[in-house]
Design an enzyme around this catalytic site. Structure first.
Site, PDB file in Angstrom:
ATOM      1  N   CYS A   1      36.778  50.166  42.690  1.00  0.00           N
ATOM      2  CA  CYS A   1      37.821  50.278  43.700  1.00  0.00           C
ATOM      3  C   CYS A   1      38.940  51.232  43.301  1.00  0.00           C
ATOM      4  O   CYS A   1      39.159  51.487  42.117  1.00  0.00           O
ATOM      5  CB  CYS A   1      38.420  48.899  43.970  1.00  0.00           C
ATOM      6  SG  CYS A   1      39.391  48.847  45.471  1.00  0.00           S
TER       7      CYS A   1
ATOM      8  N   ASP B   1      40.670  37.193  44.364  1.00  0.00           N
ATOM      9  CA  ASP B   1      41.496  37.976  43.455  1.00  0.00           C
ATOM     10  C   ASP B   1      42.613  37.075  42.946  1.00  0.00           C
ATOM     11  O   ASP B   1      42.835  35.970  43.467  1.00  0.00           O
ATOM     12  CB  ASP B   1      42.073  39.182  44.236  1.00  0.00           C
ATOM     13  CG  ASP B   1      42.567  40.303  43.342  1.00  0.00           C
ATOM     14  OD1 ASP B   1      42.854  41.378  43.879  1.00  0.00           O
ATOM     15  OD2 ASP B   1      42.677  40.095  42.107  1.00  0.00           O
TER      16      ASP B   1
HETATM   17  O1  LIG Z   1      44.101  48.579  44.050  1.00  0.00           O
HETATM   18  C1  LIG Z   1      45.211  48.589  44.611  1.00  0.00           C
HETATM   19  O2  LIG Z   1      46.157  49.308  44.248  1.00  0.00           O
HETATM   20  C2  LIG Z   1      45.443  47.702  45.796  1.00  0.00           C
HETATM   21  C3  LIG Z   1      46.680  47.758  46.450  1.00  0.00           C
HETATM   22  C4  LIG Z   1      46.890  46.952  47.559  1.00  0.00           C
HETATM   23  C5  LIG Z   1      45.886  46.104  48.036  1.00  0.00           C
HETATM   24  C6  LIG Z   1      44.656  46.039  47.379  1.00  0.00           C
HETATM   25  C7  LIG Z   1      44.434  46.830  46.252  1.00  0.00           C
HETATM   26  N1  LIG Z   1      43.251  46.766  45.574  1.00  0.00           N
HETATM   27  C8  LIG Z   1      42.276  45.836  46.017  1.00  0.00           C
HETATM   28  C9  LIG Z   1      41.061  45.665  45.214  1.00  0.00           C
HETATM   29  O3  LIG Z   1      40.009  45.342  45.763  1.00  0.00           O
HETATM   30  C10 LIG Z   1      41.131  45.711  43.710  1.00  0.00           C
HETATM   31  O4  LIG Z   1      39.931  46.252  43.231  1.00  0.00           O
HETATM   32  C11 LIG Z   1      41.293  44.284  43.221  1.00  0.00           C
HETATM   33  O5  LIG Z   1      42.572  43.826  43.590  1.00  0.00           O
HETATM   34  C12 LIG Z   1      41.061  44.161  41.725  1.00  0.00           C
HETATM   35  O6  LIG Z   1      41.950  44.997  41.049  1.00  0.00           O
HETATM   36  P1  LIG Z   1      41.994  44.929  39.425  1.00  0.00           P
HETATM   37  O7  LIG Z   1      42.496  43.559  39.069  1.00  0.00           O
HETATM   38  O8  LIG Z   1      42.933  46.037  39.050  1.00  0.00           O
HETATM   39  O9  LIG Z   1      40.597  45.162  38.929  1.00  0.00           O
END
Ligand SMILES: O=C(O)c1ccccc1NCC(=O)[C@H](O)[C@H](O)COP(=O)(O)O
Length: 230
Positions: A9, A139
């Site tokens: 992502c 999440d």
């Molecule tokens: O990734 C972002 O910056 C974000 C911002 C606002 C809403 C959603 C966002 N990401 C969503 C996702 O699906 C991410 O992959 C997920 O939250 C996991 O993130 P991480 O903990 O950094 O792997």
């Protein structure tokens, strides 16, 4: 053999798109939340989406979008799936997905006091609200809508729900085996854990994460369900 689907992502550069595809990712996420350091405009997405090969899904992520904002992205490039990360109701998600003609995933930010029944009833409500509902992405509940790199307590996930969810939040090559072997989610989603900086992916970290998930799939295929360690 069980194959945990993998979403990388927060793609912002074509080189990172190719790195994720080459590593074997099943889906790529593009963030349309302007406050995110991983934000891409519909115009930037239009260029990135042209580099997507067949059979790799593109997921468009929004926080409390208008229908017009979603439709602008859907018009700009190939969108396989919408992911709602804000405070949208089931009805709002259903209406936008219906108008946009795209299935959607509902992000659910899990708190320490989230009960199994909360997750199961949320899934039931969304499934009842729309034939376009694809599933829940779980999440961590932190002071961001997503992309925070924080792990939540996986033992809160009901066993009967795990095979239908996308597990997200603070995943990395270090905890990928635990996530797959003990939770056995339908898919995993990662952003921070494969970055050199926010919005800039690290091809080696992507490849290492995908390899770790595939190795864990081999373990779960050969062994009965393990009790979760966390
Ligand atoms: O990734 C972002 O910056 C974000 C911002 C606002 C809403 C959603 C966002 N990401 C969503 C996702 O699906 C991410 O992959 C997920 O939250 C996991 O993130 P991480 O903990 O950094 O792997």
């Amino acid at each position: 053999m069980h194959r945990t689907r993998i979403k990388i992502c927060g793609i912002t550069r074509e080189q990172d798109l190719h790195a994720a595809v080459d590593a074997g990712a099943d889906a790529l996420g593009f963030v349309f939340y302007p406050k995110s350091p991983r934000y891409v405009t519909p115009e930037q997405f239009a260029l990135l989406a042209r580099a997507l090969p067949p059979y790799v899904s593109s997921v468009a992520l929004f926080v409390n979008p208008t229908l017009a904002e979603v439709e602008a992205v859907v018009r700009a490039g190939q969108v396989s799936l919408i992911q709602f990360h804000g405070d949208e109701t089931a009805g709002q998600c259903a209406a936008i997905a219906q108008q946009a003609g795209r299935p959607f995933v509902r992000a659910y930010r899990v708190k320490p006091d989230t009960a199994a029944s909360d997750l199961l009833s949320c899934e039931l409500a969304y499934r009842a609200a729309s034939p376009w509902f694809s599933g829940l992405l779980l999440d961590a509940y932190v002071d961001a809508y997503g992309g925070a790199g924080k792990v939540f307590d996986w033992s809160l996930i009901p066993k009967e729900l795990a095979p239908r969810v996308v597990l997200s939040g603070g995943l990395s090559v270090q905890n990928a085996t635990d996530a797959v072997v003990h939770v056995r989610p339908f898919a995993v989603d990662i952003s921070s854990g494969v970055e050199e900086s926010k919005g800039i992916k690290d091809a080696r970290k992507i490849a290492a994460f995908v390899a770790a998930v595939r190795a864990a799939d081999a373990i779960t295929t050969s062994e009965p369900h393990h009790e979760r360690s966390t």
